[in-house]
Design a protein around this motif. Structure first.
Motif, PDB file in Angstrom:
ATOM      1  N   ASP A 327       0.843  -1.268  -0.022  1.00  0.00           N
ATOM      2  CA  ASP A 327      -0.096   0.019  -0.089  1.00  0.00           C
ATOM      3  C   ASP A 327       0.828   1.157   0.011  1.00  0.00           C
ATOM      4  O   ASP A 327       2.112   1.256   0.555  1.00  0.00           O
ATOM      5  CB  ASP A 327      -0.900   0.019   1.413  1.00  0.00           C
ATOM      6  N   LEU A 328       0.667   2.227  -0.747  1.00  0.00           N
ATOM      7  CA  LEU A 328       1.292   3.506  -0.889  1.00  0.00           C
ATOM      8  C   LEU A 328       0.290   4.614  -0.618  1.00  0.00           C
ATOM      9  O   LEU A 328      -1.168   4.594  -0.817  1.00  0.00           O
ATOM     10  CB  LEU A 328       1.991   3.716  -2.056  1.00  0.00           C
ATOM     11  N   SER A 329       0.724   5.771  -0.249  1.00  0.00           N
ATOM     12  CA  SER A 329       0.303   7.229  -0.037  1.00  0.00           C
ATOM     13  C   SER A 329       1.060   8.160  -0.972  1.00  0.00           C
ATOM     14  O   SER A 329       1.955   8.146  -1.049  1.00  0.00           O
ATOM     15  CB  SER A 329       0.293   7.533   1.061  1.00  0.00           C
ATOM     16  N   ARG A 330      -0.048   8.718  -1.825  1.00  0.00           N
ATOM     17  CA  ARG A 330       0.691   9.688  -2.964  1.00  0.00           C
ATOM     18  C   ARG A 330      -0.116  11.083  -2.495  1.00  0.00           C
ATOM     19  O   ARG A 330      -1.418  11.035  -2.082  1.00  0.00           O
ATOM     20  CB  ARG A 330       0.506   9.369  -4.241  1.00  0.00           C
ATOM     21  N   GLU A 331       0.245  12.404  -2.802  1.00  0.00           N
ATOM     22  CA  GLU A 331      -0.176  13.408  -2.503  1.00  0.00           C
ATOM     23  C   GLU A 331      -0.033  14.335  -3.699  1.00  0.00           C
ATOM     24  O   GLU A 331       0.999  14.331  -4.634  1.00  0.00           O
ATOM     25  CB  GLU A 331       0.513  14.396  -1.369  1.00  0.00           C
ATOM     26  N   ARG A 332      -1.199  15.311  -4.232  1.00  0.00           N
ATOM     27  CA  ARG A 332      -0.971  16.213  -5.147  1.00  0.00           C
ATOM     28  C   ARG A 332      -1.578  17.622  -4.533  1.00  0.00           C
ATOM     29  O   ARG A 332      -2.549  17.481  -4.117  1.00  0.00           O
ATOM     30  CB  ARG A 332      -1.671  15.848  -6.452  1.00  0.00           C
ATOM     31  N   ARG A 333      -0.843  18.488  -5.042  1.00  0.00           N
ATOM     32  CA  ARG A 333      -1.296  20.009  -4.477  1.00  0.00           C
ATOM     33  C   ARG A 333      -1.857  20.499  -5.816  1.00  0.00           C
ATOM     34  O   ARG A 333      -1.635  20.649  -6.932  1.00  0.00           O
ATOM     35  CB  ARG A 333      -0.171  20.878  -4.004  1.00  0.00           C
ATOM     36  N   VAL A 334      -3.257  21.204  -5.686  1.00  0.00           N
ATOM     37  CA  VAL A 334      -4.246  21.673  -6.390  1.00  0.00           C
ATOM     38  C   VAL A 334      -4.429  23.117  -6.365  1.00  0.00           C
ATOM     39  O   VAL A 334      -5.045  23.409  -5.246  1.00  0.00           O
ATOM     40  CB  VAL A 334      -5.349  20.725  -6.760  1.00  0.00           C
ATOM     41  N   PRO A 335      -3.841  23.939  -7.157  1.00  0.00           N
ATOM     42  CA  PRO A 335      -4.074  25.663  -6.635  1.00  0.00           C
ATOM     43  C   PRO A 335      -5.574  25.680  -7.233  1.00  0.00           C
ATOM     44  O   PRO A 335      -5.928  25.196  -7.964  1.00  0.00           O
ATOM     45  CB  PRO A 335      -3.100  26.162  -7.464  1.00  0.00           C
TER      46      PRO A 335
END
Length: 549
Positions: A327-335
């Motif tokens: 299992d993995l966690s990923r992040e994305r920033r959305v302006p």
């Protein structure tokens, strides 16, 4: 000074009711009609009038104060901690004389007088002449009617008249009542959007000490430096003007206060993960605001409809695709930017995605076959589910799956294998499937562009990973692991300096026998250590028999 027409007491200029007897001063004020007395019983400060042994029963007529009989009965039997609510016809009007002016504060001074029957009360002027104190707590020395107690309450405590409703806090001991108002006007609220896209209510309170706890809207926080923030996740506020009910608890365990604060919510964002199951996966970001709101999400304009709603579908294919053992966690920033005529809000959403494990043990990321079927096998996290092209397949309790898939016609296609689990975003693995009419004909075309000499890949350099290779030789030892077949290949063609050896890995069932001569068609996947040297490892797509060339 203003003289009371009933008892003659002198009152300060501008007073609207007499501080001694609560009579109206000057012209009559509009009566609110029936009102509501609401309060809470706390450990008390006065003894219960009428509760002592031998005291007279409490009157239930309510004639003098316009008290409803049910309130009289409640006052006589209330217990500490109980909530009181009843209808009364209290003679308390709006301070300005105009009920359209809205909530106003009416201040009534004094304390509860001696508990004596109304018929035996002496005028206030006579009591003052006799040296009786004008204010201060008087002991409950005798029986009293509930009308007397309630009138004293309204006369000697603070009250706030709100459209005909009197809100009071009751302080009771064994049934006696002394009401004190718990209202705050210095609490302000504003709405914000945090980095996760959740609504936040920012509070300011000039008189709230550090450590004061505030609760409301299903959340709680602590004031520090006169400020506090209520994070409402996963709850959302509705756009527009509204009121929020809050409860303030002092750090030293003082009296709990209930307040109402006005809150304006000009716009908000909502992250919706339900669209992640689409192919390709998309993350929906909903914008709510006035129809005229200018909304930009991830650099793209989001028009709002007549109801003030719009949606931006964010492509998150790159974040969700690819197999993984864990299992993995990923992040994305959305302006984003939200702008109205009076307010602009700029920020960036931090979108966190938890992905379940997904491994395709067979056929890997690609398969070439001249048959109508191939085996799809692998595993995901225990308790997870797997779908292929949107259709579920069987997964056991350990998360393992194996199913024969049908290839209906000659040609190439790509199937999506999607693993999902509760509180996880779906993970997607792609399998490229190619069905051919003749594997031998396909092999001849493959060899025309592939590397066929061992010397060119003998070092298994990382820069060569992915090269197409077609190596001919004799099969050595064969072993099977899960759904893969492993074998050694002693290369005969294209070997200038024997021995030339390679390690073969074929994902899926295959009839491979030690000692037979084959041509392995596939791609270099790296090198493995073997007897002090590095042996090239080949991911095999298919085999053809050497004698058939």
């Amino acid at each position: 000074m203003v003289a009371c027409p009933r008892c003659g007491s002198a009152n300060a200029p501008g007073a609207v009711v007499c501080g001694a007897c609560a009579a109206a001063l000057g012209s009559p004020r509009p009566r609110p009609g029936n009102a509501t007395v609401v309060g809470y019983a706390d450990p008390g400060v006065l003894a219960a009038a009428g509760a002592a042994a031998g005291s007279a029963p409490v009157s239930t007529t309510g004639a003098e104060a316009g008290v409803a009989p049910e309130l009289i009965a409640r006052l006589a039997n209330v217990r500490p901690g109980e909530r009181i609510e009843a209808r009364v016809g209290a003679a308390v009007g709006h301070a300005g004389g105009d009920p359209r002016r809205g909530p106003e504060r009416l201040r009534l001074r004094g304390d509860v007088p001696p508990a004596e029957p109304a018929s035996e009360r002496a005028p206030a002027s006579a009591r003052r002449a006799a040296g009786a104190p004008r204010s201060g707590r008087a002991p409950a020395v005798g029986p009293a009617t509930a009308e007397h107690r309630l009138r004293a309450l309204l006369r000697h405590r603070h009250a706030r008249v709100i459209g005909g409703s009197i809100a009071l806090t009751a302080v009771l001991a064994g049934g006696a009542a002394a009401l004190a108002l718990a209202l705050r006007t210095d609490v302000s609220a504003s709405s914000e959007i945090d980095a996760e896209g959740h609504d936040v209510v920012a509070l300011e309170c000039a008189s709230c000490a550090d450590g004061t706890t505030v609760s409301g809207l299903g959340a709680s926080a602590t004031f520090q430096r006169r400020g506090a923030r209520l994070s409402l996740a996963p709850r959302h506020l509705e756009v527009g003007a509204q009121q929020v009910e809050l409860q303030l608890t002092p750090p030293a365990g003082g009296r709990v206060e209930r307040v109402t604060a006005k809150l304006a919510v000009p716009h908000r964002l909502e992250v919706d993960a339900s669209t992640l199951t689409r192919d390709p996966p998309r993350l929906a970001i909903h914008v709510h605001g006035a129809p005229s709101t200018i909304a930009i999400v991830d650099g793209r304009s989001v028009p709002l409809d007549a109801n003030g709603r719009g949606t931006h579908l964010l492509d998150v294919t790159a974040e969700l695709e690819g197999p993984a053992e864990t299992d993995l966690s990923r992040e994305r920033r959305v302006p984003y930017s939200l702008q109205t005529a009076s307010r602009a809000t700029n920020g960036a959403l931090a979108v966190h995605l938890r992905l379940p494990a997904l491994v395709i043990e067979a056929p890997g990321d690609r398969v070439v076959t001249e048959g109508a079927t191939f085996l799809l096998a692998g595993h995901t996290r225990p308790g997870g589910t797997v779908t292929v092209a949107g259709r579920p397949i069987t997964v056991d309790a350990a998360g393992r799956f194996a199913q024969m898939m049908t290839v209906s016609a000659v040609g190439e296609t790509t199937i999506s294998v999607q693993a999902a689990a509760t509180e996880f975003a779906p993970r997607v693995a792609r399998v490229h499937v190619k069905r051919v009419a003749s594997l031998e004909a396909e092999a001849r075309g493959f060899r025309s562009t592939a590397t066929t000499t061992f010397a060119s890949i003998a070092d298994a350099d990382a820069s060569k990973v992915g090269w197409a290779v077609a190596l001919e030789g004799t099969v050595g030892g064969v072993e099977r692991q899960d759904h893969s077949v492993l074998a050694d290949l002693a290369i005969t063609a294209g070997c200038t300096t024997p021995p030339c050896r390679a390690r073969l890995v074929h994902r899926g069932p295959v009839a491979l026998i030690a000692g037979e001569r084959v041509i392995a068609h596939g791609h270099l996947r790296g090198g493995i250590p073997r007897e002090g040297a590095v042996v090239p490892e080949i991911a095999v797509l298919y085999f053809t028999r050497s004698a058939a060339r």
